[in-house]
Scaffold this motif. Sequence first.
Motif, PDB file in Angstrom:
ATOM      1  N   LEU A  52      35.841  42.046  56.143  1.00 48.34           N
ATOM      2  CA  LEU A  52      37.104  42.037  55.415  1.00 48.34           C
ATOM      3  C   LEU A  52      36.969  41.294  54.088  1.00 48.34           C
ATOM      4  O   LEU A  52      37.591  41.676  53.085  1.00 48.34           O
ATOM      5  N   PHE A  53      36.173  40.239  54.091  1.00 49.68           N
ATOM      6  CA  PHE A  53      35.945  39.483  52.856  1.00 49.68           C
ATOM      7  C   PHE A  53      35.294  40.371  51.794  1.00 49.68           C
ATOM      8  O   PHE A  53      35.665  40.332  50.616  1.00 49.68           O
ATOM      9  N   ILE A  54      34.337  41.179  52.222  1.00 49.66           N
ATOM     10  CA  ILE A  54      33.687  42.114  51.298  1.00 49.66           C
ATOM     11  C   ILE A  54      34.696  43.109  50.754  1.00 49.66           C
ATOM     12  O   ILE A  54      34.737  43.406  49.555  1.00 49.66           O
ATOM     13  N   GLN A  55      35.553  43.632  51.646  1.00 46.91           N
ATOM     14  CA  GLN A  55      36.572  44.582  51.199  1.00 46.91           C
ATOM     15  C   GLN A  55      37.567  43.926  50.247  1.00 46.91           C
ATOM     16  O   GLN A  55      37.971  44.519  49.243  1.00 46.91           O
ATOM     17  N   ALA A  56      37.957  42.690  50.564  1.00 48.83           N
ATOM     18  CA  ALA A  56      38.905  41.976  49.706  1.00 48.83           C
ATOM     19  C   ALA A  56      38.291  41.677  48.341  1.00 48.83           C
ATOM     20  O   ALA A  56      38.994  41.651  47.324  1.00 48.83           O
ATOM     21  N   THR A  57      36.967  41.465  48.304  1.00 47.44           N
ATOM     22  CA  THR A  57      36.267  41.211  47.049  1.00 47.44           C
ATOM     23  C   THR A  57      36.217  42.462  46.181  1.00 47.44           C
ATOM     24  O   THR A  57      36.349  42.398  44.954  1.00 47.44           O
ATOM     25  N   ASP A  58      36.046  43.613  46.815  1.00 48.38           N
ATOM     26  CA  ASP A  58      35.910  44.874  46.074  1.00 48.38           C
ATOM     27  C   ASP A  58      37.240  45.564  45.786  1.00 48.38           C
ATOM     28  O   ASP A  58      37.313  46.447  44.934  1.00 48.38           O
ATOM     29  N   TYR A  59      38.282  45.165  46.485  1.00 51.14           N
ATOM     30  CA  TYR A  59      39.533  45.913  46.526  1.00 51.14           C
ATOM     31  C   TYR A  59      40.152  46.136  45.144  1.00 51.14           C
ATOM     32  O   TYR A  59      40.714  47.197  44.865  1.00 51.14           O
ATOM     33  N   ARG A  60      40.059  45.126  44.264  1.00 49.22           N
ATOM     34  CA  ARG A  60      40.724  45.205  42.965  1.00 49.22           C
ATOM     35  C   ARG A  60      39.767  45.398  41.795  1.00 49.22           C
ATOM     36  O   ARG A  60      40.186  45.284  40.630  1.00 49.22           O
ATOM     37  N   LYS A  61      38.512  45.677  42.065  1.00 47.69           N
ATOM     38  CA  LYS A  61      37.534  45.774  40.980  1.00 47.69           C
ATOM     39  C   LYS A  61      37.883  46.867  39.986  1.00 47.69           C
ATOM     40  O   LYS A  61      37.806  46.674  38.768  1.00 47.69           O
ATOM     41  N   GLU A  62      38.268  48.026  40.465  1.00 48.72           N
ATOM     42  CA  GLU A  62      38.609  49.122  39.555  1.00 48.72           C
ATOM     43  C   GLU A  62      39.838  48.779  38.718  1.00 48.72           C
ATOM     44  O   GLU A  62      39.879  49.048  37.512  1.00 48.72           O
ATOM     45  N   ASP A  63      40.838  48.190  39.357  1.00 43.53           N
ATOM     46  CA  ASP A  63      42.041  47.784  38.627  1.00 43.53           C
ATOM     47  C   ASP A  63      41.691  46.772  37.542  1.00 43.53           C
ATOM     48  O   ASP A  63      42.173  46.866  36.405  1.00 43.53           O
ATOM     49  N   TYR A  64      40.854  45.799  37.919  1.00 45.04           N
ATOM     50  CA  TYR A  64      40.506  44.752  36.965  1.00 45.04           C
ATOM     51  C   TYR A  64      39.755  45.332  35.767  1.00 45.04           C
ATOM     52  O   TYR A  64      40.068  45.002  34.612  1.00 45.04           O
ATOM     53  N   GLU A  65      38.795  46.194  36.026  1.00 47.52           N
ATOM     54  CA  GLU A  65      38.025  46.782  34.934  1.00 47.52           C
ATOM     55  C   GLU A  65      38.920  47.639  34.041  1.00 47.52           C
ATOM     56  O   GLU A  65      38.775  47.645  32.818  1.00 47.52           O
ATOM     57  N   ALA A  66      39.854  48.359  34.645  1.00 51.56           N
ATOM     58  CA  ALA A  66      40.754  49.213  33.875  1.00 51.56           C
ATOM     59  C   ALA A  66      41.700  48.404  32.996  1.00 51.56           C
ATOM     60  O   ALA A  66      42.094  48.849  31.906  1.00 51.56           O
ATOM     61  N   ASN A  67      42.059  47.203  33.468  1.00 47.74           N
ATOM     62  CA  ASN A  67      43.042  46.389  32.753  1.00 47.74           C
ATOM     63  C   ASN A  67      42.438  45.152  32.094  1.00 47.74           C
ATOM     64  O   ASN A  67      43.176  44.285  31.617  1.00 47.74           O
ATOM     65  N   LYS A  68      41.108  45.079  32.052  1.00 49.08           N
ATOM     66  CA  LYS A  68      40.437  43.880  31.557  1.00 49.08           C
ATOM     67  C   LYS A  68      40.853  43.527  30.136  1.00 49.08           C
ATOM     68  O   LYS A  68      41.120  42.358  29.811  1.00 49.08           O
ATOM     69  N   LYS A  69      40.922  44.514  29.266  1.00 47.23           N
ATOM     70  CA  LYS A  69      41.306  44.249  27.880  1.00 47.23           C
ATOM     71  C   LYS A  69      42.726  43.699  27.809  1.00 47.23           C
ATOM     72  O   LYS A  69      43.030  42.814  27.001  1.00 47.23           O
ATOM     73  N   ALA A  70      43.604  44.239  28.645  1.00 45.03           N
ATOM     74  CA  ALA A  70      44.990  43.761  28.657  1.00 45.03           C
ATOM     75  C   ALA A  70      45.059  42.316  29.142  1.00 45.03           C
ATOM     76  O   ALA A  70      45.839  41.514  28.617  1.00 45.03           O
ATOM     77  N   PHE A  71      44.245  41.967  30.141  1.00 43.02           N
ATOM     78  CA  PHE A  71      44.224  40.589  30.640  1.00 43.02           C
ATOM     79  C   PHE A  71      43.787  39.609  29.554  1.00 43.02           C
ATOM     80  O   PHE A  71      44.254  38.470  29.513  1.00 43.02           O
ATOM     81  N   LEU A  72      42.890  40.031  28.694  1.00 41.77           N
ATOM     82  CA  LEU A  72      42.339  39.149  27.663  1.00 41.77           C
ATOM     83  C   LEU A  72      43.129  39.199  26.361  1.00 41.77           C
ATOM     84  O   LEU A  72      42.820  38.466  25.418  1.00 41.77           O
ATOM     85  N   ASP A  73      44.143  40.052  26.308  1.00 45.06           N
ATOM     86  CA  ASP A  73      44.947  40.206  25.094  1.00 45.06           C
ATOM     87  C   ASP A  73      46.173  39.300  25.166  1.00 45.06           C
ATOM     88  O   ASP A  73      47.074  39.510  25.985  1.00 45.06           O
ATOM     89  N   ASP A  74      46.223  38.296  24.297  1.00 44.68           N
ATOM     90  CA  ASP A  74      47.343  37.350  24.307  1.00 44.68           C
ATOM     91  C   ASP A  74      48.669  38.005  23.957  1.00 44.68           C
ATOM     92  O   ASP A  74      49.734  37.456  24.257  1.00 44.68           O
ATOM     93  N   ASN A  75      48.620  39.151  23.315  1.00 49.55           N
ATOM     94  CA  ASN A  75      49.849  39.845  22.925  1.00 49.55           C
ATOM     95  C   ASN A  75      50.358  40.792  24.007  1.00 49.55           C
ATOM     96  O   ASN A  75      51.408  41.400  23.847  1.00 49.55           O
ATOM     97  N   GLN A  76      49.597  40.920  25.090  1.00 53.13           N
ATOM     98  CA  GLN A  76      49.983  41.807  26.186  1.00 53.13           C
ATOM     99  C   GLN A  76      50.548  40.948  27.322  1.00 53.13           C
ATOM    100  O   GLN A  76      49.806  40.339  28.091  1.00 53.13           O
ATOM    101  N   SER A  77      51.863  40.881  27.423  1.00 52.04           N
ATOM    102  CA  SER A  77      52.497  39.977  28.391  1.00 52.04           C
ATOM    103  C   SER A  77      52.574  40.554  29.794  1.00 52.04           C
ATOM    104  O   SER A  77      52.735  39.817  30.771  1.00 52.04           O
ATOM    105  N   ARG A  78      52.459  41.872  29.940  1.00 48.88           N
ATOM    106  CA  ARG A  78      52.595  42.481  31.266  1.00 48.88           C
ATOM    107  C   ARG A  78      51.401  42.165  32.161  1.00 48.88           C
ATOM    108  O   ARG A  78      51.479  42.234  33.378  1.00 48.88           O
ATOM    109  N   TYR A  79      50.263  41.836  31.546  1.00 47.73           N
ATOM    110  CA  TYR A  79      49.057  41.474  32.287  1.00 47.73           C
ATOM    111  C   TYR A  79      48.667  40.049  31.905  1.00 47.73           C
ATOM    112  O   TYR A  79      48.434  39.762  30.737  1.00 47.73           O
TER     113      TYR A  79
END
Length: 413
Positions: free
Chosen positions: A366-393
């Motif tokens: 389960l730990f392995i699954q929990a580690t992998d579970y959000r990888k695609e989401d994170y990669e897809a939204n990585k730029k938004a997470f690092l953008d100070d002007n993007q408040s939704r992420y």
Amino acid sequence: MPKRILCILLSVLTLSSCHLVSSRTRTYDPAQVNFTATYNPTFDNILYPSMLLALSSYSGDSSQVLFSCSLTAPTSNAVLRIVVDSSALNYVTILQEVLPRRGQQYNFEIPIKWKYDKLYNLRQQGGVDLTFTCFINDEEVDIKNLRLNYRSVNECLLCAIDTARHSIDYRWLFMGYVNEDHPFIDSILTTALQQGQVHQFSGYQKNNAQFVSNQVFAIWNYALNRGIAYSSISCTSNPSKRASTQHIRFFDEVYNSRQANCIDACVFFASIMRKIGLYPVILVEPCHAYLGYYTDKQKKNLALLETTVTGWVNFPAMDRTYAEQHKLTDEQWTKILPYLSEGQRNAWRAGTLSYEQLKLDVSKNLFIQATDYRKEDYEANKKAFLDDNQSRYQMLVVDELRRYVQPIGLLAE
């Protein structure tokens, strides 16, 4: 009429007459001074105890920007004193300033002295009246009253609309619910060590990414054995048309109830991880939050963890059944079956896999699954997470935000 009573009446009349004359001969006209006391309109006459507690040690905290007063100086070099009376939620607060220029309008922020223990114990909504009295050169000039509604301390502000119709993000206040100093954590770490997955919790001292992940797994394994299940409570009765909020459980509430939604579980895990010296991160997307942690002290490599996966199994229920019947029910076996390899399933059926090892294997998978579970989401939204002007992420790094936001419980404990 007896002479004694007549004297008393004459005395009362004389005092009343003196009072009336005094009130007519004020030095300063309230209309000229035009004293006002206001509460920040962004918050829609609603007081959020969680915000006051979380920002109590920050020099730019909400208690210094929520309340303001304005007035016009009736004379040069006038001595102004504004007194905020005590209430159920605050102590007497006094602001004193000199007003240099006659006819000049002055504005002041009022840093209220809050009763933090009272704020921490507010678990339901209610109302409070605050009274502001203006004195000029020791003469009382005017009084203003503010009636505010307060929310539960569990209610966290997410965003608010200011008077210019700008949306302001407040989800960084999640950090107030991360409490690395909670007294329960020491016993949790002791139990986690006894479970044998690591022999010490030492943060980044070994400078080894695998050892960091092993420490996180030990916490994860503890949570599964504790039986922390997913339970979504987020809606509140907040009537504000400007703000959105969410109910967040405190560390001890998650521990005792063994229930958590996505943000509850994130702050629970982050509290323990920060206690042992790791750098947890809360990644906030629209309608969801999940956890991250750096596997190196330099914060170059980020691992992810979907904390709600703890609710996929119920180890305490399994333990009770196994203690009573020395076997698992068909329903329990069916639930853990997806989290076992074919070899592990066969070993259990053959009786060569112990019950404790079975649980450990489920926990690791389960730990392995929990580690992998959000990888695609994170990669897809990585730029938004690092953008100070993007408040939704939002990428909320706990140790960096701790300079501004402190654990809510510390002032009350």
